[in-house]
Structures are given as structure tokens and as C-alpha cells.
Design an enzyme around this catalytic site. Structure first.
Site, PDB file in Angstrom:
ATOM      1  N   TYR A   1     -45.968   6.571  -5.928  1.00  0.00           N
ATOM      2  CA  TYR A   1     -46.644   7.835  -5.822  1.00  0.00           C
ATOM      3  C   TYR A   1     -46.002   9.188  -6.382  1.00  0.00           C
ATOM      4  O   TYR A   1     -45.728  10.032  -5.574  1.00  0.00           O
ATOM      5  CB  TYR A   1     -47.347   8.203  -4.476  1.00  0.00           C
ATOM      6  CG  TYR A   1     -48.820   8.646  -4.649  1.00  0.00           C
ATOM      7  CD1 TYR A   1     -49.716   8.132  -5.188  1.00  0.00           C
ATOM      8  CD2 TYR A   1     -48.912  10.130  -4.277  1.00  0.00           C
ATOM      9  CE1 TYR A   1     -51.118   8.575  -5.188  1.00  0.00           C
ATOM     10  CE2 TYR A   1     -50.062  10.834  -4.456  1.00  0.00           C
ATOM     11  CZ  TYR A   1     -51.331   9.807  -4.986  1.00  0.00           C
ATOM     12  OH  TYR A   1     -52.577  10.663  -5.085  1.00  0.00           O
TER      13      TYR A   1
ATOM     14  N   GLU B   1     -43.138  15.540  -9.216  1.00  0.00           N
ATOM     15  CA  GLU B   1     -41.993  16.126  -9.887  1.00  0.00           C
ATOM     16  C   GLU B   1     -40.745  15.990  -9.404  1.00  0.00           C
ATOM     17  O   GLU B   1     -39.670  16.085 -10.087  1.00  0.00           O
ATOM     18  CB  GLU B   1     -42.218  17.428 -10.517  1.00  0.00           C
ATOM     19  CG  GLU B   1     -43.411  17.747 -11.196  1.00  0.00           C
ATOM     20  CD  GLU B   1     -44.020  19.112 -11.182  1.00  0.00           C
ATOM     21  OE1 GLU B   1     -43.205  20.152 -11.348  1.00  0.00           O
ATOM     22  OE2 GLU B   1     -45.460  18.958 -11.190  1.00  0.00           O
ATOM     23  N   GLY B   2     -40.544  15.599  -8.213  1.00  0.00           N
ATOM     24  CA  GLY B   2     -39.573  15.393  -7.360  1.00  0.00           C
ATOM     25  C   GLY B   2     -38.672  14.151  -7.989  1.00  0.00           C
ATOM     26  O   GLY B   2     -37.407  14.001  -8.602  1.00  0.00           O
ATOM     27  N   HIS B   3     -39.480  13.242  -7.943  1.00  0.00           N
ATOM     28  CA  HIS B   3     -39.020  11.944  -8.505  1.00  0.00           C
ATOM     29  C   HIS B   3     -38.877  12.021  -9.897  1.00  0.00           C
ATOM     30  O   HIS B   3     -37.706  11.220 -10.609  1.00  0.00           O
ATOM     31  CB  HIS B   3     -40.058  10.574  -8.439  1.00  0.00           C
ATOM     32  CG  HIS B   3     -40.425  10.436  -7.006  1.00  0.00           C
ATOM     33  ND1 HIS B   3     -41.721  10.609  -6.404  1.00  0.00           N
ATOM     34  CD2 HIS B   3     -39.870   9.795  -5.895  1.00  0.00           C
ATOM     35  CE1 HIS B   3     -41.927  10.193  -5.261  1.00  0.00           C
ATOM     36  NE2 HIS B   3     -40.623   9.752  -4.804  1.00  0.00           N
TER      37      HIS B   3
ATOM     38  N   GLU C   1     -32.553  15.676  -2.439  1.00  0.00           N
ATOM     39  CA  GLU C   1     -31.874  16.316  -1.234  1.00  0.00           C
ATOM     40  C   GLU C   1     -32.999  16.664  -0.050  1.00  0.00           C
ATOM     41  O   GLU C   1     -32.619  17.106   1.083  1.00  0.00           O
ATOM     42  CB  GLU C   1     -31.123  17.546  -1.686  1.00  0.00           C
ATOM     43  CG  GLU C   1     -29.897  17.287  -2.347  1.00  0.00           C
ATOM     44  CD  GLU C   1     -29.160  18.367  -3.107  1.00  0.00           C
ATOM     45  OE1 GLU C   1     -29.891  19.501  -2.961  1.00  0.00           O
ATOM     46  OE2 GLU C   1     -28.093  18.122  -3.479  1.00  0.00           O
ATOM     47  N   LYS C   2     -34.096  16.506  -0.449  1.00  0.00           N
ATOM     48  CA  LYS C   2     -35.157  16.735   0.519  1.00  0.00           C
ATOM     49  C   LYS C   2     -35.004  15.850   1.705  1.00  0.00           C
ATOM     50  O   LYS C   2     -35.247  16.088   3.014  1.00  0.00           O
ATOM     51  CB  LYS C   2     -36.629  16.750  -0.009  1.00  0.00           C
ATOM     52  CG  LYS C   2     -37.805  16.706   1.105  1.00  0.00           C
ATOM     53  CD  LYS C   2     -39.212  17.046   0.536  1.00  0.00           C
ATOM     54  CE  LYS C   2     -39.753  15.772   0.182  1.00  0.00           C
ATOM     55  NZ  LYS C   2     -40.262  15.048   1.783  1.00  0.00           N
TER      56      LYS C   2
ATOM     57  N   GLN D   1     -31.376  10.977   4.825  1.00  0.00           N
ATOM     58  CA  GLN D   1     -31.213   9.898   4.159  1.00  0.00           C
ATOM     59  C   GLN D   1     -30.091   9.742   3.069  1.00  0.00           C
ATOM     60  O   GLN D   1     -29.245   8.889   3.234  1.00  0.00           O
ATOM     61  CB  GLN D   1     -32.825   9.463   3.586  1.00  0.00           C
ATOM     62  CG  GLN D   1     -32.601   8.502   2.544  1.00  0.00           C
ATOM     63  CD  GLN D   1     -34.079   7.940   1.856  1.00  0.00           C
ATOM     64  OE1 GLN D   1     -34.938   7.494   2.569  1.00  0.00           O
ATOM     65  NE2 GLN D   1     -34.199   8.594   0.838  1.00  0.00           N
TER      66      GLN D   1
ATOM     67  N   SER E   1     -44.804  12.825  -1.541  1.00  0.00           N
ATOM     68  CA  SER E   1     -46.170  11.923  -1.835  1.00  0.00           C
ATOM     69  C   SER E   1     -47.011  12.219  -0.768  1.00  0.00           C
ATOM     70  O   SER E   1     -48.340  12.012  -0.676  1.00  0.00           O
ATOM     71  CB  SER E   1     -45.650  10.614  -1.534  1.00  0.00           C
ATOM     72  OG  SER E   1     -44.687  10.344  -2.761  1.00  0.00           O
ATOM     73  N   ARG E   2     -46.553  12.660   0.511  1.00  0.00           N
ATOM     74  CA  ARG E   2     -47.477  12.708   1.766  1.00  0.00           C
ATOM     75  C   ARG E   2     -48.071  14.157   1.684  1.00  0.00           C
ATOM     76  O   ARG E   2     -49.081  14.434   2.297  1.00  0.00           O
ATOM     77  CB  ARG E   2     -46.702  12.745   3.121  1.00  0.00           C
ATOM     78  CG  ARG E   2     -46.041  11.414   3.339  1.00  0.00           C
ATOM     79  CD  ARG E   2     -45.434  11.242   4.623  1.00  0.00           C
ATOM     80  NE  ARG E   2     -45.277   9.876   5.147  1.00  0.00           N
ATOM     81  CZ  ARG E   2     -44.033   9.370   4.915  1.00  0.00           C
ATOM     82  NH1 ARG E   2     -43.209   9.810   4.588  1.00  0.00           N
ATOM     83  NH2 ARG E   2     -44.059   8.008   5.560  1.00  0.00           N
TER      84      ARG E   2
HETATM   85  O1  PAF Z   1     -36.733   8.007  -0.041  1.00  0.00           O
HETATM   86  C1  PAF Z   1     -37.495   6.921  -0.353  1.00  0.00           C
HETATM   87  O2  PAF Z   1     -38.572   7.080  -0.899  1.00  0.00           O
HETATM   88  C2  PAF Z   1     -37.376   5.798   0.660  1.00  0.00           C
HETATM   89  O3  PAF Z   1     -36.790   6.010   1.786  1.00  0.00           O
HETATM   90  C3  PAF Z   1     -36.353   4.807  -0.132  1.00  0.00           C
HETATM   91  C4  PAF Z   1     -34.962   5.347  -0.463  1.00  0.00           C
HETATM   92  C5  PAF Z   1     -37.121   4.520  -1.716  1.00  0.00           C
HETATM   93  C6  PAF Z   1     -36.116   3.626   0.557  1.00  0.00           C
HETATM   94  O4  PAF Z   1     -37.260   2.785   0.501  1.00  0.00           O
END
Ligand code: PAF
Length: 284
Positions: free
Chosen positions: A32, A35-37, A147-148, A152, A185-186
Site C-alpha cells: 500500500y 510517497e514515503g515508500h 524515520e517515521k 523500528q 498506509s494507515r
Molecule cells: O515498516 C514496515 O513496513 C514493516 O515493519 C517492515 C519493516 C516491512 C517489516 O515487516
């Protein structure tokens, strides 16, 4: 651009590229794409080849979380990957990633004990396990994370250091909508009224940044002001707002060094996260 579903297909492709001496950039996602991705894929173009994984990882969702309703749209994602220059999409199904006799997990202490780790107890175990699996499948030179998801990013950096994984982790800046809402995406879950209310996260970040610039170094004062501000929005319910050390994710009373101010806030039923990092020397 190729789309593959099997681990062996990814490995075969990587083997060919390695024979040619090509470098590989990797963008792990749950699909999903926004623009971040896209900014991660664009940055990953500094490598000769770019792999994007699209996998809604069941292991990182809690039993009451949104695994079933998490938005999915492979067709749209494929176009976005292609437009941005990706070479390969890896889109496995859960059975491909987790065989029936799957028993191994990657766990981490300290960095996962605060923030999202508190409200989502097994979340980072799921993230670390899937990301390490993906690293072993794709064997990238560099991997790109937003960085959002600041915790993680810190957790993954720590994992590759602790476990000697041979990949460079590159954090990329938060991409925001024109009004400031961090892309996620949320965000697609939000109603019109909720979308407006969601701006409270960014506005509280602006407040927090301003206070730190003006020299506030008492974590309790800062966090309390941000919380009071967020609570003015009737559709918002705070999960947490915290100031932690940016490396260890541990809470500090007095803010110094590089500090991460992170929050998770429910807007209606949708849990959104946002954050900013502040180098205390900057603000005096
Ligand atoms: O940030 C995400 O979308 C997920 O946590 C990741 C790093 C793809 C792992 O499932």
C-alpha cells in the site's frame, strides 16, 4: 521489473546480479505504497539494482490488531515500484515465509521496552524476525527504512550490529502530506473528520520542537505540554508521548544528547505514530 512470489526466485535473480558485480538496494515494505515508500525506493536507486518486498507480516501484528484489514493493492504498488525504478518485487504469501515448523525468532531487549514495544509486546520480535529473514533472502548491500518508524529503525540498526549482518542500514526522512500529516498506509482508514483531527500529531510536534528550541530540557514538562495539547482534540486518544534517548530508547528525565520525542495516538480506531529527533546542543 519482475514480480516474484518464491524465495528461490529471488535468490536466482540475486545470483545473476552478483555474477555481474552489481550492488543491491533493498526496501522492505508491507505494501500500500505511498510517497514515503517512494522516497525510499528513489534513494535506493543509488545501487545498481533495487528490490522491494511487499509482505504484510502476520508475526508483527497483535491478536487485536489490524492484520485482516491492513490495506493491500498489489497492482497499484507494482506501478509505483516500476515508476520509481525498482527492478524486482518480492511478494511472498505467509506460508512461503513461515513454514509449519517455523520455531526461530529474533528478540531484542532494552530498545524494544519503551514506546511501541510497550503497547505492542511482540511487535518487534515479528519485525526483527521477518527483516532478518528478508536480509538473508535478498542479501542487500544497503537497506532503506523510514524515520517515521524511529524505534523500528533503531532496533534494526542494533540488530545488524549485534548479529553482524552484512548490510548498511539507511534511515530516510519522514515524508509528510502538504498539511504536515506523516504519510502512512494507515491514513487510508481515516474518515474526513478523523483526517482533520489527525493533524494534532504534527501540530504537537511543532509545539514540542519549539519548546526544545527555546531551551526546555525537562522531559516531564515537555511531554506534559504536548499531551495537554493533543487532548484538546476530541477524536484523539493518546497511547504514549515520550522523550527517550535516540540510541537506547530509554526514557530520560533531563534531556541531553540526541533525543527522540515519539508518540502514538489513536484517531478514532486508527493508531498513528509520529516523532521528531532533537540534538540538544543545537538548542543551547
Ligand atoms: O515498516 C514496515 O513496513 C514493516 O515493519 C517492515 C519493516 C516491512 C517489516 O515487516
Amino acid at each position: 521489473m519482475k514480480i516474484v512470489h518464491k524465495i528461490e526466485e529471488v535468490k536466482a535473480c540475486i545470483k545473476e546480479w552478483r555474477k555481474e558485480g552489481l550492488s543491491i538496494g533493498f526496501v522492505p515494505t508491507m505494501g500500500y505504497l505511498h510517497e514515503g515508500h517512494e522516497s525510499l525506493i528513489k534513494r535506493a536507486m543509488e545501487n545498481d539494482r533495487v528490490v522491494v518486498s511487499i509482505f504484510v507480516n502476520p508475526m508483527q501484528f497483535g491478536p487485536k490488531e489490524d492484520l485482516a484489514s491492513y490495506p493491500r493493492d498489489l497492482e497499484r504498488d507494482s506501478s509505483r515500484c516500476m515508476e520509481n525504478g525498482a527492478d524486482l518485487i518480492f511478494h511472498p504469501n505467509p506460508e512461503e515465509m513461515y513454514k509449519e515448523d517455523f520455531y526461530t525468532y529474533v528478540d531484542m531487549s532494552v530498545l524494544t521496552e519503551e514506546l511501541c514495544g510497550l503497547s505492542r509486546p511482540l511487535h518487534f520480535r515479528g519485525v526483527c524476525t521477518v527483516v532478518l529473514k528478508l536480509f538473508n533472502i535478498v542479501t542487500p548491500d544497503r537497506a532503506y527504512f523510514g524515520e517515521k518508524d524511529a524505534q523500528q529503525l533503531a532496533v534494526i540498526k542494533r540488530m545488524v550490529t549485534d548479529l553482524n549482518v552484512n548490510v548498511e542500514i539507511i534511515g530516510c526522512p519522514i515524508i509528510r502530506e502538504s498539511d504536515g500529516l506523516a504519510m502512512s498506509s494507515r491514513n487510508s482508514y481515516l474518515s474526513e473528520a478523523e483526517r482533520k483531527a489527525a493533524l494534532i500529531l504534527y501540530n504537537s510536534i511543532k509545539l514540542g520542537k519549539q519548546m526544545m528550541k527555546e531551551g526546555e530540557r525537562d522531559a516531564a514538562v515537555l511531554v506534559s505540554a504536548m499531551k495537554v495539547f493533543i487532548q484538546k482534540e476530541p477524536l484523539a486518544k493518546i497511547d504514549y508521548v515520550k522523550a527517550v534517548d535516540a540510541m537506547t530508547m530509554r526514557q530520560a528525565e533531563k534531556l541531553n544528547g540526541t533525543v527522540l520525542i515519539a508518540m502514538a495516538v489513536y484517531i478514532g480506531k486508527t493508531r498513528l505514530i509520529d516523532n521528531f529527533t532533537f540534538k540538544c546542543e543545537e538548542g543551547g
